[in-house]
Design a protein around this motif. Structure first.
Motif, PDB file in Angstrom:
ATOM      1  N   ALA A 333       0.846  -1.192   0.000  1.00 52.74           N
ATOM      2  CA  ALA A 333       0.000   0.000   0.000  1.00 52.74           C
ATOM      3  C   ALA A 333       0.880   1.239   0.000  1.00 52.74           C
ATOM      4  CB  ALA A 333      -0.914   0.001   1.233  1.00 52.74           C
ATOM      5  N   ALA A 334       0.246   2.374  -0.229  1.00 51.25           N
ATOM      6  CA  ALA A 334       0.888   3.681  -0.076  1.00 51.25           C
ATOM      7  C   ALA A 334      -0.057   4.539   0.745  1.00 51.25           C
ATOM      8  CB  ALA A 334       1.159   4.316  -1.444  1.00 51.25           C
ATOM      9  N   ILE A 335       0.433   5.660   1.271  1.00 54.65           N
ATOM     10  CA  ILE A 335      -0.367   6.502   2.149  1.00 54.65           C
ATOM     11  C   ILE A 335      -0.291   7.952   1.694  1.00 54.65           C
ATOM     12  CG2 ILE A 335       1.552   6.823   3.781  1.00 54.65           C
ATOM     13  CD1 ILE A 335      -0.529   6.818   6.041  1.00 54.65           C
ATOM     14  N   HIS A 336      -1.442   8.631   1.771  1.00 57.54           N
ATOM     15  CA  HIS A 336      -1.489  10.040   1.377  1.00 57.54           C
ATOM     16  C   HIS A 336      -1.157  10.908   2.594  1.00 57.54           C
ATOM     17  CE1 HIS A 336      -2.425  13.289  -1.316  1.00 57.54           C
ATOM     18  NE2 HIS A 336      -3.210  13.838  -0.402  1.00 57.54           N
ATOM     19  N   ALA A 337       0.026  10.715   3.082  1.00 57.40           N
ATOM     20  CA  ALA A 337       0.545  11.485   4.220  1.00 57.40           C
ATOM     21  C   ALA A 337       2.059  11.404   4.151  1.00 57.40           C
ATOM     22  CB  ALA A 337       0.030  10.921   5.545  1.00 57.40           C
ATOM     23  N   GLY A 338       2.716  12.280   4.861  1.00 64.08           N
ATOM     24  CA  GLY A 338       4.165  12.281   4.842  1.00 64.08           C
ATOM     25  C   GLY A 338       4.742  11.264   5.802  1.00 64.08           C
ATOM     26  N   LEU A 339       5.695  10.496   5.336  1.00 71.04           N
ATOM     27  CA  LEU A 339       6.451   9.602   6.201  1.00 71.04           C
ATOM     28  C   LEU A 339       7.924   9.973   6.100  1.00 71.04           C
ATOM     29  CD1 LEU A 339       4.862   6.090   5.428  1.00 71.04           C
ATOM     30  CD2 LEU A 339       4.556   7.480   7.487  1.00 71.04           C
ATOM     31  N   GLU A 340       8.626   9.787   7.194  1.00 70.22           N
ATOM     32  CA  GLU A 340      10.055  10.084   7.193  1.00 70.22           C
ATOM     33  C   GLU A 340      10.813   9.205   6.199  1.00 70.22           C
ATOM     34  OE1 GLU A 340      10.742  11.154  11.841  1.00 70.22           O
ATOM     35  OE2 GLU A 340       9.462   9.453  11.324  1.00 70.22           O
ATOM     36  N   CYS A 341      10.185   8.096   5.803  1.00 74.86           N
ATOM     37  CA  CYS A 341      10.794   7.204   4.803  1.00 74.86           C
ATOM     38  C   CYS A 341      11.212   7.967   3.554  1.00 74.86           C
ATOM     39  CB  CYS A 341       9.795   6.118   4.405  1.00 74.86           C
ATOM     40  SG  CYS A 341       9.168   5.146   5.777  1.00 74.86           S
ATOM     41  N   ALA A 342      10.436   8.965   3.162  1.00 72.48           N
ATOM     42  CA  ALA A 342      10.748   9.712   1.937  1.00 72.48           C
ATOM     43  C   ALA A 342      12.098  10.402   2.045  1.00 72.48           C
ATOM     44  CB  ALA A 342       9.647  10.725   1.665  1.00 72.48           C
ATOM     45  N   LEU A 343      12.375  10.979   3.197  1.00 71.41           N
ATOM     46  CA  LEU A 343      13.654  11.670   3.390  1.00 71.41           C
ATOM     47  C   LEU A 343      14.808  10.678   3.486  1.00 71.41           C
ATOM     48  CD1 LEU A 343      12.482  14.400   5.900  1.00 71.41           C
ATOM     49  CD2 LEU A 343      13.179  14.751   3.538  1.00 71.41           C
ATOM     50  N   PHE A 344      14.585   9.558   4.171  1.00 72.44           N
ATOM     51  CA  PHE A 344      15.636   8.536   4.259  1.00 72.44           C
ATOM     52  C   PHE A 344      15.942   7.966   2.871  1.00 72.44           C
ATOM     53  CE2 PHE A 344      13.589   7.765   8.605  1.00 72.44           C
ATOM     54  CZ  PHE A 344      14.416   8.692   9.227  1.00 72.44           C
ATOM     55  N   SER A 345      14.896   7.768   2.080  1.00 70.55           N
ATOM     56  CA  SER A 345      15.078   7.233   0.734  1.00 70.55           C
ATOM     57  C   SER A 345      15.860   8.197  -0.147  1.00 70.55           C
ATOM     58  CB  SER A 345      13.710   6.937   0.108  1.00 70.55           C
ATOM     59  OG  SER A 345      13.848   6.467  -1.206  1.00 70.55           O
TER      60      SER A 345
END
Length: 388
Positions: A333-345
């Protein structure tokens, strides 16, 4: 254990293969941070406040595993709720090939993507005038359920600012002396209030069930010369979902009318934009700024964070396999919210990242609650993955 200048903390294991990560701040709504927990029918919530399960449950899981002596790396990040600040300013080394984020809110889902976001602030000066005819003052009070500006944005939850301004816009003889509303940039506005004035012979007509009116007095007070224009602009602003992603079955882009305040002759409006791609995010932000600037507002942005593009990799496959032992129907799944994963990626392109978590409903509101049974099940999955 190490701490960096942004308040992030890392507990390193001696032979870690995976980094477990949660943020330790929360959104305080109602009586929070004075939290009184209540357990009913298998769910935990807090009395008249947000609970802090977002992301306190992830923190609790990590502390439990540390006490058990599990040799993973444990990253506790700071200030996620005010714009992923801790992750953005991380100075600690992520040394493992895998990172398991524990900030998702639906058990049985393996999250491999999230929205990017950016906050927009617009402002303009306001002038005042004094009415020359007699009239009366009223207080308008709007109250709505509130909710998370990403997770709950598609649920058509009324926005208190929109509801309040609808009354001003729909009463042609009504003028505003002041108005304010909203709580947090990442929360759908729950409260809003305004002091308004109407000439004699006119009374407020309230169509919104979310708004109530109180008569104050007949004093003559300065009124906002641009009050009706501002109220109409706020009422007319398209808060909510702007585009839908059919493949992921969630919003592709959205914008939250988060706050409005008048202080020292200036009206400022706060908006929070989200999108599942960086290109759509830039477009949404640019369009929103252009619209407000056409009305004479100045605009600025801050707190931009990237989208995390969904990707299936070796680690996500391993997580899904472990999950399906507990939840046979588990899926990506994906989520329509910000996760810190985006910055780590973005910072660590080779790092394989997945996010999971127990079922949490209505975060960022005083209706926040967590399914206790799902905590135990997700804990089993996390334990299995902690030594991959």
């Amino acid at each position: 254990m190490k701490e960096d200048g942004a308040g992030n903390v890392m507990a390193y294991g001696s032979s870690a293969k995976v980094t477990l990560q949660s943020h330790y701040d929360m959104v305080c709504i109602g009586r929070a941070p004075k939290i009184e927990t209540v357990v009913e029918n298998g769910w935990m919530h807090a009395k008249e406040s947000s609970l802090g399960a977002d992301n306190g449950i992830g923190v609790a899981m990590m502390l439990y595993l540390i006490q058990k002596g599990v040799q993973a790396d444990f990253l506790f990040t700071n200030d996620e709720e005010i714009g992923l600040v801790g992750a953005e300013n991380l100075e600690l080394e992520i040394r493992t090939p895998y990172l398991l984020n524990l900030d998702s809110e639906e058990a049985g889902k393996v999250y491999i993507g999230c929205a990017g976001g950016e906050d927009i602030y617009v402002k303009r000066d306001v002038d005042y005038f004094t009415p020359t005819v007699p009239g009366r003052r009223y207080r308008l009070l709007a109250e709505t359920p509130g909710g998370h500006s990403g997770v709950n944005i598609a649920q058509n939850i009324p926005n208190a600012i929109t509801e309040l301004c609808s009354v001003i816009a729909q009463n042609a003889a009504m003028e505003a002396a002041s108005f304010r509303g909203g709580e947090r940039i990442n929360a759908i506005a729950r409260h809003a209030e305004a002091v308004v004035w109407m000439p004699e012979g006119h009374e407020p007509q309230i169509q919104s069930p979310c708004v109530r009116v109180e008569e104050i007095d007949a004093l003559t007070v300065p009124l906002l010369r641009e009050g009706r224009v501002a109220a109409k602009a706020l009422f007319g602003f398209a808060h909510g979902v702007r585009g839908w992603n059919r493949e992921l079955d969630l919003p592709q882009s959205s914008i939250n009318l988060a706050g409005v305040e008048i202080c020292e002759g200036v009206i400022e409006v706060a908006l929070s934009a989200r999108a599942m791609s960086n290109e759509d995010l830039s477009r949404l932000v640019d369009q929103s700024r252009a619209g407000w600037e056409a009305l004479g507002f100045e605009s600025r942005t801050e707190g931009r964070y990237p989208a995390w593009k969904p990707e299936v990799n070796d680690f996500s496959k391993r997580v899904l396999e472990a999950y399906r032992k507990i939840y046979p129907d588990a899926s990506y799944a994906a989520i329509h919210a910000g996760l810190e994963c985006a910055l780590f990626s973005e910072r660590y392109p080779e790092l394989q990242i997945v996010s999971i978590g127990p079922t949490i409903l209505d975060p960022h509101s005083d209706r926040e609650r967590v399914d206790l049974e799902s905590i135990g099940k997700v804990m089993q999955v996390v334990s299995d993955l902690s030594t991959v």
